[in-house]
Design a protein around this motif. Sequence first.
Motif, PDB file in Angstrom:
ATOM      1  N   ASP A 204       0.789  -1.162  -0.108  1.00 24.87           N
ATOM      2  CA  ASP A 204      -0.086  -0.041   0.247  1.00 24.87           C
ATOM      3  C   ASP A 204       0.968   1.342   0.027  1.00 24.87           C
ATOM      4  O   ASP A 204       2.098   1.205  -0.078  1.00 24.87           O
ATOM      5  N   THR A 205       0.228   2.443  -0.132  1.00 26.53           N
ATOM      6  CA  THR A 205       1.103   3.563   0.122  1.00 26.53           C
ATOM      7  C   THR A 205       0.387   4.350   1.146  1.00 26.53           C
ATOM      8  O   THR A 205      -0.391   4.144   1.823  1.00 26.53           O
ATOM      9  N   PRO A 206       1.547   5.254   1.724  1.00 25.10           N
ATOM     10  CA  PRO A 206       1.119   5.915   3.011  1.00 25.10           C
ATOM     11  C   PRO A 206      -0.084   6.795   2.649  1.00 25.10           C
ATOM     12  O   PRO A 206      -0.311   7.526   1.714  1.00 25.10           O
ATOM     13  N   PRO A 207      -0.900   7.252   3.861  1.00 28.34           N
ATOM     14  CA  PRO A 207      -1.956   8.007   3.607  1.00 28.34           C
ATOM     15  C   PRO A 207      -1.787   9.238   3.417  1.00 28.34           C
ATOM     16  O   PRO A 207      -0.430   9.782   3.547  1.00 28.34           O
ATOM     17  N   VAL A 208      -2.367   9.905   2.652  1.00 32.88           N
ATOM     18  CA  VAL A 208      -2.330  11.362   2.191  1.00 32.88           C
ATOM     19  C   VAL A 208      -2.641  12.180   3.241  1.00 32.88           C
ATOM     20  O   VAL A 208      -3.632  12.156   3.987  1.00 32.88           O
ATOM     21  N   SER A 209      -1.609  13.134   3.352  1.00 33.98           N
ATOM     22  CA  SER A 209      -1.780  14.163   4.779  1.00 33.98           C
ATOM     23  C   SER A 209      -2.806  15.272   4.235  1.00 33.98           C
ATOM     24  O   SER A 209      -2.881  15.744   3.138  1.00 33.98           O
ATOM     25  N   ARG A 210      -3.788  15.533   5.204  1.00 36.46           N
ATOM     26  CA  ARG A 210      -4.612  16.627   4.805  1.00 36.46           C
ATOM     27  C   ARG A 210      -4.523  17.820   5.772  1.00 36.46           C
ATOM     28  O   ARG A 210      -5.717  18.197   6.163  1.00 36.46           O
ATOM     29  N   THR A 214      -6.491  18.101  10.827  1.00 36.20           N
ATOM     30  CA  THR A 214      -7.482  17.118  10.394  1.00 36.20           C
ATOM     31  C   THR A 214      -6.725  15.701  10.581  1.00 36.20           C
ATOM     32  O   THR A 214      -7.538  14.911  10.950  1.00 36.20           O
ATOM     33  N   GLU A 215      -5.473  15.545  10.309  1.00 36.63           N
ATOM     34  CA  GLU A 215      -4.852  14.282  10.676  1.00 36.63           C
ATOM     35  C   GLU A 215      -4.972  14.204  12.088  1.00 36.63           C
ATOM     36  O   GLU A 215      -5.059  12.784  12.515  1.00 36.63           O
ATOM     37  N   LEU A 216      -4.720  15.035  13.042  1.00 38.18           N
ATOM     38  CA  LEU A 216      -4.956  14.685  14.276  1.00 38.18           C
ATOM     39  C   LEU A 216      -6.098  14.231  15.059  1.00 38.18           C
ATOM     40  O   LEU A 216      -6.266  13.126  15.573  1.00 38.18           O
ATOM     41  N   VAL A 217      -7.203  14.838  14.391  1.00 39.70           N
ATOM     42  CA  VAL A 217      -8.522  14.108  14.593  1.00 39.70           C
ATOM     43  C   VAL A 217      -8.740  12.802  14.147  1.00 39.70           C
ATOM     44  O   VAL A 217      -9.025  11.979  14.797  1.00 39.70           O
ATOM     45  N   ARG A 218      -8.169  12.703  12.912  1.00 41.97           N
ATOM     46  CA  ARG A 218      -8.211  11.292  12.055  1.00 41.97           C
ATOM     47  C   ARG A 218      -7.349  10.240  13.085  1.00 41.97           C
ATOM     48  O   ARG A 218      -8.163   9.098  13.291  1.00 41.97           O
ATOM     49  N   GLU A 219      -6.302  10.624  13.583  1.00 44.91           N
ATOM     50  CA  GLU A 219      -5.583   9.576  14.017  1.00 44.91           C
ATOM     51  C   GLU A 219      -6.248   9.220  15.492  1.00 44.91           C
ATOM     52  O   GLU A 219      -6.104   8.230  16.003  1.00 44.91           O
ATOM     53  N   SER A 221      -9.261   9.434  16.482  1.00 46.22           N
ATOM     54  CA  SER A 221     -10.336   8.698  16.130  1.00 46.22           C
ATOM     55  C   SER A 221     -10.045   7.265  15.752  1.00 46.22           C
ATOM     56  O   SER A 221     -11.068   6.194  16.338  1.00 46.22           O
ATOM     57  N   ALA A 222      -8.952   7.097  15.101  1.00 47.81           N
ATOM     58  CA  ALA A 222      -8.601   5.805  14.922  1.00 47.81           C
ATOM     59  C   ALA A 222      -8.222   5.090  16.436  1.00 47.81           C
ATOM     60  O   ALA A 222      -8.602   3.741  16.239  1.00 47.81           O
ATOM     61  N   TYR A 223      -7.546   5.833  17.062  1.00 48.69           N
ATOM     62  CA  TYR A 223      -7.357   5.022  18.511  1.00 48.69           C
ATOM     63  C   TYR A 223      -8.504   4.514  18.885  1.00 48.69           C
ATOM     64  O   TYR A 223      -8.541   3.504  19.450  1.00 48.69           O
ATOM     65  N   ALA A 224      -9.424   5.688  19.112  1.00 44.99           N
ATOM     66  CA  ALA A 224     -10.790   5.390  19.744  1.00 44.99           C
ATOM     67  C   ALA A 224     -11.477   4.046  19.183  1.00 44.99           C
ATOM     68  O   ALA A 224     -11.950   3.329  19.729  1.00 44.99           O
ATOM     69  N   ALA A 225     -11.475   4.242  17.913  1.00 49.03           N
ATOM     70  CA  ALA A 225     -12.140   3.049  17.061  1.00 49.03           C
ATOM     71  C   ALA A 225     -11.459   1.555  17.581  1.00 49.03           C
ATOM     72  O   ALA A 225     -12.064   0.767  17.473  1.00 49.03           O
ATOM     73  N   MET A 226     -10.072   1.538  17.479  1.00 48.02           N
ATOM     74  CA  MET A 226      -9.403   0.465  17.730  1.00 48.02           C
ATOM     75  C   MET A 226      -9.915  -0.052  19.070  1.00 48.02           C
ATOM     76  O   MET A 226     -10.057  -1.128  19.478  1.00 48.02           O
ATOM     77  N   VAL A 227      -9.753   0.787  20.112  1.00 50.14           N
ATOM     78  CA  VAL A 227      -9.986   0.239  21.557  1.00 50.14           C
ATOM     79  C   VAL A 227     -11.524  -0.146  21.380  1.00 50.14           C
ATOM     80  O   VAL A 227     -11.709  -0.892  22.281  1.00 50.14           O
ATOM     81  N   ARG A 228     -12.504   0.409  20.975  1.00 49.39           N
ATOM     82  CA  ARG A 228     -13.782   0.144  20.822  1.00 49.39           C
ATOM     83  C   ARG A 228     -13.987  -1.026  20.294  1.00 49.39           C
ATOM     84  O   ARG A 228     -14.820  -2.196  20.688  1.00 49.39           O
ATOM     85  N   ALA A 229     -13.104  -1.447  19.262  1.00 50.63           N
ATOM     86  CA  ALA A 229     -13.286  -2.683  18.360  1.00 50.63           C
ATOM     87  C   ALA A 229     -12.890  -3.870  19.024  1.00 50.63           C
ATOM     88  O   ALA A 229     -13.096  -4.947  18.555  1.00 50.63           O
TER      89      ALA A 229
END
Length: 449
Positions: A204-210, A214-219, A221-229
């Motif tokens: 794959d390729t690294p995610p595109v920076s926005r 935006t990236e801070l909120v995204r990351e 959110s990713a941590y929170a989703a990972m813990v919930r999952a």
Amino acid sequence: MSTRRMRAGYGVGDFALNLHWNAIGMFLIFFYTDHLGLAPAAAGATFLVASVWDALLDPLAGTLADRTRSRWGRFRPYILVGGPVLALALPLAFTDPGLTGAALTAFVLASHMLLRTAYAFVSIPYAALSARIARDPDERSRLAGVRMLFGTAATIVSAVAIPTIAAQTPGADGWTIAAGMMGMLSILGFAACVVWTREPVEVDTPPVSRGWRTELVRELSAYAAMVRASPSLRRVIAIIMLTSVALTMFSKMILYFFKYVLMAEASAPLALFLLTGGAALAIPLWVWLSIRRGKRKAWMIASWAAAANFAGFYLLGSASFTLACIFLFLVGATTSAFAVLFWSMLPDTVEESELASGSRGEAKTFGLAIFAQKTALGINGLLVGLLLPAIGFVANRPQSAESVHGIVAIMTLIPLAGVVLGMAVMRGYGLSADAHAAIRARIGGTTAP
């Protein structure tokens, strides 16, 4: 590259990291109080601040590592570049700057934070490497066992060598020399880890920076989703917190115990050797038991044994030098199971989270876990700094009977409570080998890197 060489390469990386980790965990607060003359409360407070700083950096390190792409892989470049920086920061933290008062406290905090910054950007990519070089849960148990063997070897080396080398030169300078030698040795371990391990080819390729906001909120959110999952991840994080707060209390207090309770400070290297030697001998047993009986069952067996040993140490450990040494060996043998097991459980939660959330983040998982571990270590340091004056401890003076009893109680009853609470958390752990196999089958058996 052979599997055996890959395991050895991964293990020797943990050897290098543990030279630093044990220097911090076993000796740094003792160095602050008994060689720099820092008040225990101030020593504990600086330890907490540096540990929380380190912990806050871990998710950032994990995010950056997950997004890194290079011909060396995602994680090994951090080990290659960060290892020498970490090696230079260790002796600085064990340096007497010749200051007093607020200036001394500021230097201690700054040097400790520099050390922890370097440690974060090496340890997180290193830990995440295991989830990429091994996908089978049994192989992860073996890899965790190899890692723990090398880590325990580093503990033996640092436990014996650091105080022995430090004793050869009066004052704080001996500690600086000892820490510098451990740093130089660690560079060889980091180099071997980079050379002897391989990461999967990227597909794959690294995610595109926005933008950083935006990236801070995204990351986050990713941590929170990972813990919930992953309910299993939540339990593993909880036991990492408990064991790190409670069990580290034992190793931190050993130098105080031998200096002020047994009046045998010169025997501290022997004591630390027995503690880590017991761990080294028992690690293969815990790896075998986790594969044969399952990780949760192995945890429960180890917990009952560790609880009995902590209770025995509290009742009998200060009665004689011989009994103290026997219990040190037994405590090392039983508590070594916890590190083996939670580091082998953690990679399994990556797939559980991936199945539920649709995204895979090895470095985020390990970054979160080490965030918990380091935060707990900071809490532990603060507790030591607060509890020592509470029992009437005064450095480099004979202790009262109440202080002697307090030292023994701190190093045994707090770990005992942590073991019991850990058992309660682990009762609901449900990610067995069969459950993990079913998860892997549902996401295709072999997941994309």
